[in-house]
Design a protein around this motif. Structure first.
Motif, short mmCIF file in Angstrom:
data_model
loop_
_atom_site.label_atom_id
_atom_site.label_comp_id
_atom_site.label_asym_id
_atom_site.label_seq_id
_atom_site.Cartn_x
_atom_site.Cartn_y
_atom_site.Cartn_z
N THR A 38 31.99 46.70 41.32
CA THR A 38 31.72 47.91 40.40
C THR A 38 32.16 49.15 40.93
O THR A 38 32.83 49.96 40.46
N ALA A 39 31.87 49.25 42.30
CA ALA A 39 31.93 50.32 43.17
C ALA A 39 33.73 50.50 43.35
O ALA A 39 34.30 51.79 42.96
N GLN A 40 34.59 49.51 43.33
CA GLN A 40 35.92 49.65 43.40
C GLN A 40 36.42 50.11 42.33
O GLN A 40 37.11 50.80 41.97
N ALA A 41 36.08 49.22 41.09
CA ALA A 41 36.33 49.99 39.68
C ALA A 41 35.99 51.19 39.43
O ALA A 41 36.95 52.04 38.75
N ALA A 42 35.15 51.80 39.94
CA ALA A 42 34.42 53.13 39.69
C ALA A 42 35.41 54.13 40.37
O ALA A 42 35.73 55.47 39.94
N TYR A 43 36.01 53.75 41.70
CA TYR A 43 36.66 54.38 42.39
C TYR A 43 38.11 54.74 41.81
O TYR A 43 38.64 55.79 41.79
N SER A 44 38.80 53.71 41.25
CA SER A 44 40.08 53.82 40.78
C SER A 44 40.20 52.51 40.00
O SER A 44 39.50 51.34 40.29
N ASP A 45 41.28 52.64 39.07
CA ASP A 45 41.62 51.30 38.17
C ASP A 45 42.74 50.65 38.79
O ASP A 45 43.46 49.98 38.21
N GLN A 46 43.06 50.93 39.99
CA GLN A 46 44.17 50.34 40.77
C GLN A 46 43.86 48.92 41.02
O GLN A 46 42.79 48.76 41.69
N SER A 47 44.73 47.97 40.79
CA SER A 47 44.34 46.48 41.30
C SER A 47 44.88 46.32 42.68
O SER A 47 45.78 46.80 43.00
N PRO A 48 43.99 45.39 43.25
CA PRO A 48 44.50 45.18 44.67
C PRO A 48 45.74 44.60 44.62
O PRO A 48 46.13 43.67 44.08
N PRO A 49 46.52 45.21 45.70
CA PRO A 49 47.85 44.71 45.83
C PRO A 49 48.03 43.42 46.82
O PRO A 49 49.16 43.01 47.21
N MET A 50 46.87 42.84 47.03
CA MET A 50 46.86 41.79 48.14
C MET A 50 45.90 40.92 47.77
O MET A 50 44.86 41.07 46.87
N SER A 51 46.02 39.68 48.24
CA SER A 51 45.00 38.65 48.23
C SER A 51 44.34 38.35 49.50
O SER A 51 45.32 38.30 50.60
N CYS A 52 43.18 38.13 49.79
CA CYS A 52 42.50 37.84 51.15
C CYS A 52 41.68 36.87 51.21
O CYS A 52 40.94 36.50 50.08
N HIS A 53 41.31 35.96 52.21
CA HIS A 53 40.19 35.21 52.44
C HIS A 53 39.41 35.78 53.64
O HIS A 53 40.08 36.46 54.30
N TRP A 54 38.16 35.61 53.62
CA TRP A 54 37.35 36.39 54.74
C TRP A 54 36.72 35.42 55.66
O TRP A 54 36.05 34.31 55.04
N ASP A 55 36.78 35.80 56.74
CA ASP A 55 36.08 34.91 58.12
C ASP A 55 35.01 35.79 58.72
O ASP A 55 34.82 37.11 58.47
N LEU A 56 34.01 34.85 59.03
CA LEU A 56 32.75 35.85 59.68
C LEU A 56 32.35 35.50 61.14
O LEU A 56 32.51 34.21 61.55
N SER A 57 32.18 36.44 61.86
CA SER A 57 31.98 36.23 63.31
C SER A 57 30.65 37.40 63.79
O SER A 57 30.54 38.19 62.99
N ASN A 58 30.14 37.06 64.77
CA ASN A 58 29.26 38.08 65.38
C ASN A 58 30.17 38.70 66.56
O ASN A 58 30.88 38.09 67.39
#
Length: 246
Positions: free
Chosen positions: A220-240
């Motif tokens: 929702t925050a992304q959409a409220a900032y702008s209606d620009q679609s993400p120009p990339m796709s990502c997968h996310w990794d987690l570390s400490n």
């Protein structure tokens, strides 16, 4: 595309960045992927970094900021390393000075101590591009988005989307203070991605971010900032992430 991405993105300088990956402008990232030797633990390596290595850096008056990343949830093909040692340098000249000091025979005790705990691959390098200031916590959750440009997307599209303003708007809507940066592949890397997004914050702030993704508040925050679609796709990794020198 990756060569074009590296060449163009490396000339951009984003400011207002400090500490944890502390660079006032684009910097040099040196990354080692390592395994623990028998009998050694993450805590052993962290303690070495915060004691003997920290004394070495101070004595040699090196311009470097160093971190150890402990993987928590990392997708193939990068899941095998038991730890990652990250050094950030303001310039390549600072990197050269540090390498000369570390490999000097006068530093043999530190070389031997680290080699007794870890077995590491040769380093790879990237360019770091600051997005938002990171917190100073000694240990913090850190996520890395492994990103590829969508078909037809350009470097300009990515830079216009992943901006300090967008990042801080999400922080504002969540009530957090998470920091961020982009990494662009450099020497020793022939990756299957175009760039990396690195986001880290306090334990509380990062859990708020994760819950914000779970509930849709971040979207929702992304959409409220702008209606620009993400120009990339990502997968996310987690570390400490463990800070070694701060």
């Amino acid at each position: 595309m990756k060569i074009i991405l590296f060449t163009l993105m490396a000339v951009f300088s984003l400011t207002s960045f400090a500490d944890h990956h502390a660079m006032p402008e684009n910097g040099v990232v040196e990354l080692y992927e390592c395994d623990l030797n028998d009998g050694a633990s993450i805590e052993d390596v962290v303690n070495f970094g915060r004691s003997d290595f920290k004394k070495f850096v101070a004595k040699q008056k090196l311009s470097v900021n160093s971190f150890l990343w402990e993987p928590v949830a990392v997708a193939p093909p990068y899941q095998d390393a038991q730890l990652r040692w990250i050094n950030y340098f303001p310039t390549w000249a600072d990197y050269s000075k540090a390498v000369a000091a570390w490999t000097n025979s006068d530093n043999a005790n530190n070389q031997t101590a680290l080699a007794a705990m870890t077995t590491c691959n040769k380093p790879v390098f990237a360019t770091s591009m600051p997005i938002a200031q990171m917190p100073r916590d000694k240990k913090k959750p850190l996520i890395v988005g492994v990103c590829n440009l969508n078909d037809g997307a350009t470097v300009a599209d990515a830079l216009n989307y992943v901006t300090p303003e967008r990042h801080q708007n999400i922080n504002k809507m969540l009530g957090t203070n998470n920091g961020g940066m982009l990494w662009v592949p450099g020497f020793g890397l022939n990756p299957d991605f175009d760039f990396l997004q690195v986001i880290a914050g306090t334990q509380s702030d990062m859990m708020t971010l994760f819950d914000g993704v779970r509930t849709g508040k971040v979207q929702t925050a992304q959409a409220a900032y702008s209606d620009q679609s993400p120009p990339m796709s990502c997968h996310w990794d987690l570390s400490n992430s463990y800070s070694l020198l701060n």
